[in-house]
Design a protein around this motif. Sequence first.
Motif, PDB file in Angstrom:
ATOM      1  N   LEU A  92       0.821  -1.284   0.009  1.00 11.55           N
ATOM      2  CA  LEU A  92       0.044   0.136   0.133  1.00 11.55           C
ATOM      3  C   LEU A  92       0.939   1.090   0.161  1.00 11.55           C
ATOM      4  O   LEU A  92       0.574   2.178  -0.791  1.00 11.55           O
ATOM      5  CB  LEU A  92      -0.919  -0.031   1.141  1.00 11.55           C
ATOM      6  N   LEU A  93       1.869   1.190   0.799  1.00 10.74           N
ATOM      7  CA  LEU A  93       2.846   2.564   0.769  1.00 10.74           C
ATOM      8  C   LEU A  93       3.897   2.310  -0.230  1.00 10.74           C
ATOM      9  O   LEU A  93       4.056   3.332  -0.868  1.00 10.74           O
ATOM     10  CB  LEU A  93       3.558   2.466   2.175  1.00 10.74           C
ATOM     11  N   GLY A  94       4.184   1.402  -0.609  1.00  7.35           N
ATOM     12  CA  GLY A  94       5.369   1.022  -1.562  1.00  7.35           C
ATOM     13  C   GLY A  94       4.974   1.235  -3.226  1.00  7.35           C
ATOM     14  O   GLY A  94       5.682   1.890  -3.772  1.00  7.35           O
ATOM     15  N   PRO A  96       2.465   3.260  -4.493  1.00  2.56           N
ATOM     16  CA  PRO A  96       2.607   4.781  -5.006  1.00  2.56           C
ATOM     17  C   PRO A  96       4.024   5.375  -4.922  1.00  2.56           C
ATOM     18  O   PRO A  96       4.297   6.178  -5.860  1.00  2.56           O
ATOM     19  CB  PRO A  96       1.485   5.422  -3.937  1.00  2.56           C
ATOM     20  N   PHE A  97       4.654   4.813  -4.089  1.00  4.09           N
ATOM     21  CA  PHE A  97       5.998   5.294  -3.898  1.00  4.09           C
ATOM     22  C   PHE A  97       6.920   5.127  -5.087  1.00  4.09           C
ATOM     23  O   PHE A  97       7.416   5.934  -5.350  1.00  4.09           O
ATOM     24  CB  PHE A  97       6.726   4.955  -2.614  1.00  4.09           C
ATOM     25  N   TYR A  99       5.796   4.326  -7.813  1.00  5.06           N
ATOM     26  CA  TYR A  99       5.247   4.766  -8.960  1.00  5.06           C
ATOM     27  C   TYR A  99       5.464   6.189  -9.352  1.00  5.06           C
ATOM     28  O   TYR A  99       6.210   6.881 -10.343  1.00  5.06           O
ATOM     29  CB  TYR A  99       3.811   4.770  -9.200  1.00  5.06           C
ATOM     30  N   LEU A 100       5.815   6.944  -8.151  1.00  8.27           N
ATOM     31  CA  LEU A 100       6.200   8.452  -7.934  1.00  8.27           C
ATOM     32  C   LEU A 100       7.609   8.537  -8.467  1.00  8.27           C
ATOM     33  O   LEU A 100       7.944   9.379  -9.125  1.00  8.27           O
ATOM     34  CB  LEU A 100       5.754   8.974  -6.780  1.00  8.27           C
ATOM     35  N   LEU A 101       8.422   7.658  -7.935  1.00  9.98           N
ATOM     36  CA  LEU A 101       9.787   7.514  -8.398  1.00  9.98           C
ATOM     37  C   LEU A 101      10.054   7.505  -9.715  1.00  9.98           C
ATOM     38  O   LEU A 101      10.832   8.155 -10.409  1.00  9.98           O
ATOM     39  CB  LEU A 101      10.386   6.205  -7.757  1.00  9.98           C
ATOM     40  N   VAL A 116      16.806   4.483  -1.516  1.00  9.05           N
ATOM     41  CA  VAL A 116      15.998   3.352  -1.154  1.00  9.05           C
ATOM     42  C   VAL A 116      16.957   2.079  -0.987  1.00  9.05           C
ATOM     43  O   VAL A 116      16.502   1.228  -0.168  1.00  9.05           O
ATOM     44  CB  VAL A 116      15.171   2.956  -2.291  1.00  9.05           C
ATOM     45  N   LEU A 169       7.590  -3.786   8.840  1.00  8.14           N
ATOM     46  CA  LEU A 169       7.434  -2.864   7.852  1.00  8.14           C
ATOM     47  C   LEU A 169       8.655  -2.063   7.508  1.00  8.14           C
ATOM     48  O   LEU A 169       9.252  -1.557   6.478  1.00  8.14           O
ATOM     49  CB  LEU A 169       6.137  -1.649   8.136  1.00  8.14           C
ATOM     50  N   TYR A 170       9.334  -1.346   8.568  1.00 11.85           N
ATOM     51  CA  TYR A 170      10.315  -0.616   8.595  1.00 11.85           C
ATOM     52  C   TYR A 170      11.633  -1.460   8.065  1.00 11.85           C
ATOM     53  O   TYR A 170      12.488  -1.002   7.067  1.00 11.85           O
ATOM     54  CB  TYR A 170      10.808  -0.039   9.885  1.00 11.85           C
ATOM     55  N   LEU A 173      10.517  -2.496   3.766  1.00 14.53           N
ATOM     56  CA  LEU A 173       9.718  -1.764   2.885  1.00 14.53           C
ATOM     57  C   LEU A 173      10.578  -1.455   1.694  1.00 14.53           C
ATOM     58  O   LEU A 173      10.182  -1.723   0.565  1.00 14.53           O
ATOM     59  CB  LEU A 173       9.272  -0.245   3.453  1.00 14.53           C
ATOM     60  N   PRO A 174      11.894  -1.296   1.879  1.00 16.53           N
ATOM     61  CA  PRO A 174      12.726  -1.240   0.639  1.00 16.53           C
ATOM     62  C   PRO A 174      12.674  -2.770  -0.247  1.00 16.53           C
ATOM     63  O   PRO A 174      12.901  -2.645  -1.560  1.00 16.53           O
ATOM     64  CB  PRO A 174      14.247  -0.994   1.268  1.00 16.53           C
TER      65      PRO A 174
END
Lengths: 295, 257
Positions: A92-94, A96-97, A99-101, A116, A169-170, A173-174
């Motif tokens: 969910l967080l990754g 959009p992130f 995609y924006l990158l 990252v 998560l921390y 995430l990468p």
Amino acid sequence: MRRKAQGHPVPMRIREPFKLLAVGAIYFWLTAFALLPNLLVVIASVLERGSDEFVAFAFTLDSYRRLLDPLYLGVLLDSLGLAAATTALCLLLGYPFAYLLTRMPVRWRPVLLLLVIIPFWTSSLVRTYAMVILLQTNGWLNQILLGLGLIAEPLELLYTEPAVIAGMLYALLPFMILPLYAALEKLDRRLIEAARDLGAGWITIFRRIILPLTLPGVVAGCMLTFLPGLGMFYVADLLGGAKTMLVGNLIRDQFLSARDWPFGAAASVLLTGLMGLLLWAYYLSSRRAGRGALP
Amino acid sequence: MSPRNAARIAYLILIYGFLYLPILVLIVYSFNDAKYSLEWRGMTWAWYRNLFDDPDLLRAALNSVLIAALSATVATGIGALAAVALYRYEFFGKPLLQSLIFVLMMTPDIVMGIALLILFASLSLPLGFWTLLLAHITFNIPFVVVTVSSRISGFDRHLLEAAQDLGATEFQTVRRIVLPLLMPAVAAGWLLSFTLSMDDVMVSFFVTGPTFEILPLRIYSMVRLGVTPEINALCTIMLGVTLILILIAQLLLREKT
């Protein structure tokens, strides 16, 4: 002796010693230290528990039956739930992130990507520890919340399930962002433009074009977060205290304290089976995405 | 800047903040001149000095560097040769080998850890230096293969054909042409292996014994007892070393052939 299609008429004979060394070394290593050990795990999982040796050489499926014992089944389901929640949050967080990158100016992208990659390679134990500092009762997060007047007294953030999820998560995430970025970067922008010209809305474009074509990246990312999410026993130890137990903690305890190797091996076979399922999903999704792409 | 762009950048900053804030807090507190307080009481090197006064810790650090350097070197040798072989040759079971490397990279650490533990136990190998080294080489190999392979795929085949037309043996071709062109990727593979090995907890946890302690496991046992400024300092050093190696590796990989 075979010769490559576009190969030159160099006698194959002189190639042999080098080829033999290069192919032999990797074959030997993977057979001895990857195939054989995993075969031994499967064998150990169907043996009986030994009294002075670690295993006794008698066939039984008892270890697998015990995985279904309500006590262990509970641990298993809890752990699957935690890993699934972590994976879902990462996605969910990754997504959009990532995609924006890919939409950032080209000259900034290498630096943004490097930011990252750095946490990807740094020790997840050290990063889990950093999370402990943040979540302590007298830690940063509590101080900030107190300072903002959002809470009246410090919260018990550590040693809770949300703390374990936050830690995973921390740490993970990468591992979700990088495969997603790789998949999204390959995406042909013209497909999206074409769809828009034909009058498709954003939801349709995402559902019918972006998602199917980046599905291999999604599956790879989920595999890289879900499987470690089941196994990272030190995250549960440091952030969940004794309350949270992952499959990883269960397996570790069988090998270290309970000395029940067949049971630990059976739990590990279960993880390997899950990995097999995810690899299969990856194979299917990349075949589909490959077929759908433009030539 | 349009509001839409501002929202995008805000989201990026938020995620980067999440990734970096805890690490930054850790680093800042490793210099804070207060044992238990969160308040900033001024800068100190005391926690770092304490680390260097701890002989057990120094020994564990040396052990880690030794294992990391040796395992990275062997893994780079085997992995780079494998990448060359996968590019150059057709051989029996090639697809199988490729998928095995992929699966090995995806294998959860805990599964690999206990698999190797069971292997070493059935061979009656005592757990310590050698078992740790073998395990680290094993998990490093796939990363070297992938790093070197990604470089090889952009290779100009004509160079190799030219060399062979001029009568170079396979060994000469590899040594004089393939290796020099691959050197940056090989070096990057070594550096990445080194960091993987320096940072590994899970696999090492199962395959080392009390006779051979390494840094991550030492940190793990310290961290379980609670937060201290010394651990902050130690973790900061680990982060710093990793950061430097990653930056060098990335520079090596970015350079175009």
